[in-house]
Design a protein around this motif. Sequence first.
Motif, PDB file in Angstrom:
ATOM      1  N   GLY A  56     -53.409 -48.977  26.394  1.00 30.80           N
ATOM      2  CA  GLY A  56     -53.570 -47.743  27.135  1.00 30.80           C
ATOM      3  C   GLY A  56     -52.213 -47.206  27.559  1.00 30.80           C
ATOM      4  N   THR A  57     -52.176 -45.968  27.980  1.00 31.19           N
ATOM      5  CA  THR A  57     -50.902 -45.356  28.359  1.00 31.19           C
ATOM      6  C   THR A  57     -50.303 -45.985  29.610  1.00 31.19           C
ATOM      7  N   ASP A  58     -51.114 -46.700  30.403  1.00 30.07           N
ATOM      8  CA  ASP A  58     -50.611 -47.347  31.612  1.00 30.07           C
ATOM      9  C   ASP A  58     -50.148 -48.780  31.365  1.00 30.07           C
ATOM     10  N   GLY A  59     -50.188 -49.237  30.103  1.00 31.24           N
ATOM     11  CA  GLY A  59     -49.750 -50.590  29.772  1.00 31.24           C
ATOM     12  C   GLY A  59     -50.859 -51.618  29.754  1.00 31.24           C
ATOM     13  N   THR A  60     -52.106 -51.187  29.858  1.00 37.23           N
ATOM     14  CA  THR A  60     -53.232 -52.124  29.791  1.00 37.23           C
ATOM     15  C   THR A  60     -53.515 -52.489  28.341  1.00 37.23           C
ATOM     16  N   LEU A  61     -53.675 -53.776  28.080  1.00 36.68           N
ATOM     17  CA  LEU A  61     -53.992 -54.258  26.742  1.00 36.68           C
ATOM     18  C   LEU A  61     -55.500 -54.459  26.634  1.00 36.68           C
ATOM     19  N   TYR A  62     -56.096 -53.778  25.655  1.00 35.15           N
ATOM     20  CA  TYR A  62     -57.538 -53.860  25.436  1.00 35.15           C
ATOM     21  C   TYR A  62     -57.816 -54.645  24.158  1.00 35.15           C
ATOM     22  N   ALA A  63     -58.962 -55.316  24.147  1.00 36.63           N
ATOM     23  CA  ALA A  63     -59.385 -56.080  22.978  1.00 36.63           C
ATOM     24  C   ALA A  63     -60.843 -55.757  22.666  1.00 36.63           C
ATOM     25  N   ILE A  64     -61.143 -55.683  21.371  1.00 33.00           N
ATOM     26  CA  ILE A  64     -62.504 -55.438  20.900  1.00 33.00           C
ATOM     27  C   ILE A  64     -62.893 -56.572  19.956  1.00 33.00           C
ATOM     28  N   ASP A  65     -64.060 -57.167  20.195  1.00 32.11           N
ATOM     29  CA  ASP A  65     -64.565 -58.236  19.337  1.00 32.11           C
ATOM     30  C   ASP A  65     -65.320 -57.613  18.170  1.00 32.11           C
ATOM     31  N   PRO A  66     -64.795 -57.711  16.954  1.00 32.53           N
ATOM     32  CA  PRO A  66     -65.487 -57.095  15.807  1.00 32.53           C
ATOM     33  C   PRO A  66     -66.854 -57.703  15.536  1.00 32.53           C
ATOM     34  N   ALA A  67     -67.073 -58.941  15.974  1.00 32.52           N
ATOM     35  CA  ALA A  67     -68.355 -59.608  15.712  1.00 32.52           C
ATOM     36  C   ALA A  67     -69.421 -59.248  16.743  1.00 32.52           C
ATOM     37  N   GLN A  68     -69.060 -58.418  17.730  1.00 32.78           N
ATOM     38  CA  GLN A  68     -70.024 -58.064  18.777  1.00 32.78           C
ATOM     39  C   GLN A  68     -71.145 -57.198  18.200  1.00 32.78           C
ATOM     40  N   GLN A  69     -72.369 -57.494  18.613  1.00 30.65           N
ATOM     41  CA  GLN A  69     -73.517 -56.729  18.143  1.00 30.65           C
ATOM     42  C   GLN A  69     -73.540 -55.356  18.810  1.00 30.65           C
ATOM     43  N   GLY A  70     -74.012 -54.363  18.039  1.00 29.28           N
ATOM     44  CA  GLY A  70     -74.104 -53.015  18.593  1.00 29.28           C
ATOM     45  C   GLY A  70     -72.745 -52.329  18.620  1.00 29.28           C
ATOM     46  N   VAL A  71     -72.579 -51.432  19.590  1.00 29.22           N
ATOM     47  CA  VAL A  71     -71.324 -50.696  19.712  1.00 29.22           C
ATOM     48  C   VAL A  71     -70.296 -51.593  20.399  1.00 29.22           C
ATOM     49  N   PRO A  72     -69.181 -51.884  19.735  1.00 30.62           N
ATOM     50  CA  PRO A  72     -68.170 -52.760  20.355  1.00 30.62           C
ATOM     51  C   PRO A  72     -67.617 -52.134  21.631  1.00 30.62           C
ATOM     52  N   GLN A  73     -67.437 -52.951  22.655  1.00 28.79           N
ATOM     53  CA  GLN A  73     -66.924 -52.490  23.935  1.00 28.79           C
ATOM     54  C   GLN A  73     -65.503 -53.012  24.159  1.00 28.79           C
ATOM     55  N   GLN A  74     -64.624 -52.124  24.611  1.00 29.68           N
ATOM     56  CA  GLN A  74     -63.266 -52.539  24.936  1.00 29.68           C
ATOM     57  C   GLN A  74     -63.246 -53.384  26.201  1.00 29.68           C
ATOM     58  N   GLN A  75     -62.434 -54.425  26.175  1.00 29.10           N
ATOM     59  CA  GLN A  75     -62.265 -55.288  27.333  1.00 29.10           C
ATOM     60  C   GLN A  75     -60.778 -55.364  27.674  1.00 29.10           C
ATOM     61  N   ALA A  76     -60.453 -55.084  28.926  1.00 29.24           N
ATOM     62  CA  ALA A  76     -59.069 -55.203  29.378  1.00 29.24           C
ATOM     63  C   ALA A  76     -58.740 -56.676  29.565  1.00 29.24           C
ATOM     64  N   ILE A  77     -57.728 -57.161  28.833  1.00 24.42           N
ATOM     65  CA  ILE A  77     -57.404 -58.587  28.892  1.00 24.42           C
ATOM     66  C   ILE A  77     -56.057 -58.849  29.557  1.00 24.42           C
ATOM     67  N   ALA A  78     -55.225 -57.834  29.681  1.00 28.68           N
ATOM     68  CA  ALA A  78     -53.909 -58.065  30.287  1.00 28.68           C
ATOM     69  C   ALA A  78     -53.285 -56.732  30.668  1.00 28.68           C
ATOM     70  N   GLN A  79     -52.285 -56.809  31.533  1.00 30.87           N
ATOM     71  CA  GLN A  79     -51.506 -55.640  31.945  1.00 30.87           C
ATOM     72  C   GLN A  79     -50.030 -55.960  31.735  1.00 30.87           C
ATOM     73  N   LEU A  80     -49.337 -55.147  30.956  1.00 30.77           N
ATOM     74  CA  LEU A  80     -47.922 -55.383  30.691  1.00 30.77           C
ATOM     75  C   LEU A  80     -47.110 -55.290  31.977  1.00 30.77           C
ATOM     76  N   LEU A  81     -46.062 -56.095  32.043  1.00 29.81           N
ATOM     77  CA  LEU A  81     -45.138 -56.048  33.178  1.00 29.81           C
ATOM     78  C   LEU A  81     -44.182 -54.877  32.951  1.00 29.81           C
ATOM     79  N   LEU A  82     -44.466 -53.748  33.567  1.00 24.90           N
ATOM     80  CA  LEU A  82     -43.664 -52.541  33.407  1.00 24.90           C
ATOM     81  C   LEU A  82     -42.986 -52.194  34.721  1.00 24.90           C
ATOM     82  N   ARG A  83     -41.744 -51.747  34.631  1.00 25.35           N
ATOM     83  CA  ARG A  83     -40.982 -51.325  35.804  1.00 25.35           C
ATOM     84  C   ARG A  83     -40.281 -50.002  35.511  1.00 25.35           C
ATOM     85  N   ASP A  84     -40.238 -49.147  36.519  1.00 27.02           N
ATOM     86  CA  ASP A  84     -39.458 -47.911  36.415  1.00 27.02           C
ATOM     87  C   ASP A  84     -38.042 -48.203  36.892  1.00 27.02           C
TER      88      ASP A  84
END
Length: 254
Positions: free
Chosen positions: A142-170
């Motif tokens: 995502g644009t805020d540095g969130t890492l999403y993962a989708i399980d291709p083996a998931q039944q139906g419409v795959p849902q994004q899951q947030a698994i981590a947030q990058l360490l970002l600093r201004d």
Amino acid sequence: MDRLSFNSMAAINEERIARHQLSNEIANVSTIGFKKTFDVTLQSHQAVGQGFDSRIQPRMYVNDQVQLDPGPLMVTGRDLDVALNHKTVLGVTGSNGELAFTRRGDLKVNASGVLETGTGHLVRGQDGGPITVPPGFKLSFGTDGTLYAIDPAQQGVPQQQAIAQLLLRDASATPLSKREDGLFKVVGKEAGTDFATGPEPVSLTPQAVEGSSVNPMASMVKLIEQSRSFEHQVRIIKESKSNDESGASMMKAS
């Protein structure tokens, strides 16, 4: 005449730092996320010492601070590529295990399932630890540095899951300098020191990378100018020697 030679030799010696810096920039024109570091300038300086108090010689002054001006944005379409916006930096683990920062966004998953940069430095999450990716999952940012993962083996419409947030600093309000491994550290602090994010919001552009901030044309022009300056200083030394020899010959008895 010796003053001319003295000043010319001092100028040649001082400009070597700028030549090394320019050579390094030109060598990294195509390096992803590369940032210029040194700003150098020649200033007049009075030489102090026996026999030198009346002499003014050039001295090189260096500003060793990373210039976070953004480079060109290159869209790749690759899910793990990210371009850091504005003056956002990414926290990674340096070669010595300490916290460091970078602008390099060509990320990949290594054989151990850990997220790392193109140079092999482990990417850190917001909690300070490495980011482990589930095997076989499709990843995106995502644009805020969130890492999403989708399980291709998931039944139906795959849902994004947030698994981590990058360490970002201004780093807009925090000066950074380069480490020996090319990563960034906070100026005036011990290596591995974190810093509070600045006033600007951190963000990134997914599926793109940032090119080198080096302008190849400007660097080549500077290199030519330095080459001409070197030739000019050598010419002054030669003319000084010639004038000194001419003066010595005039002092000889006829």
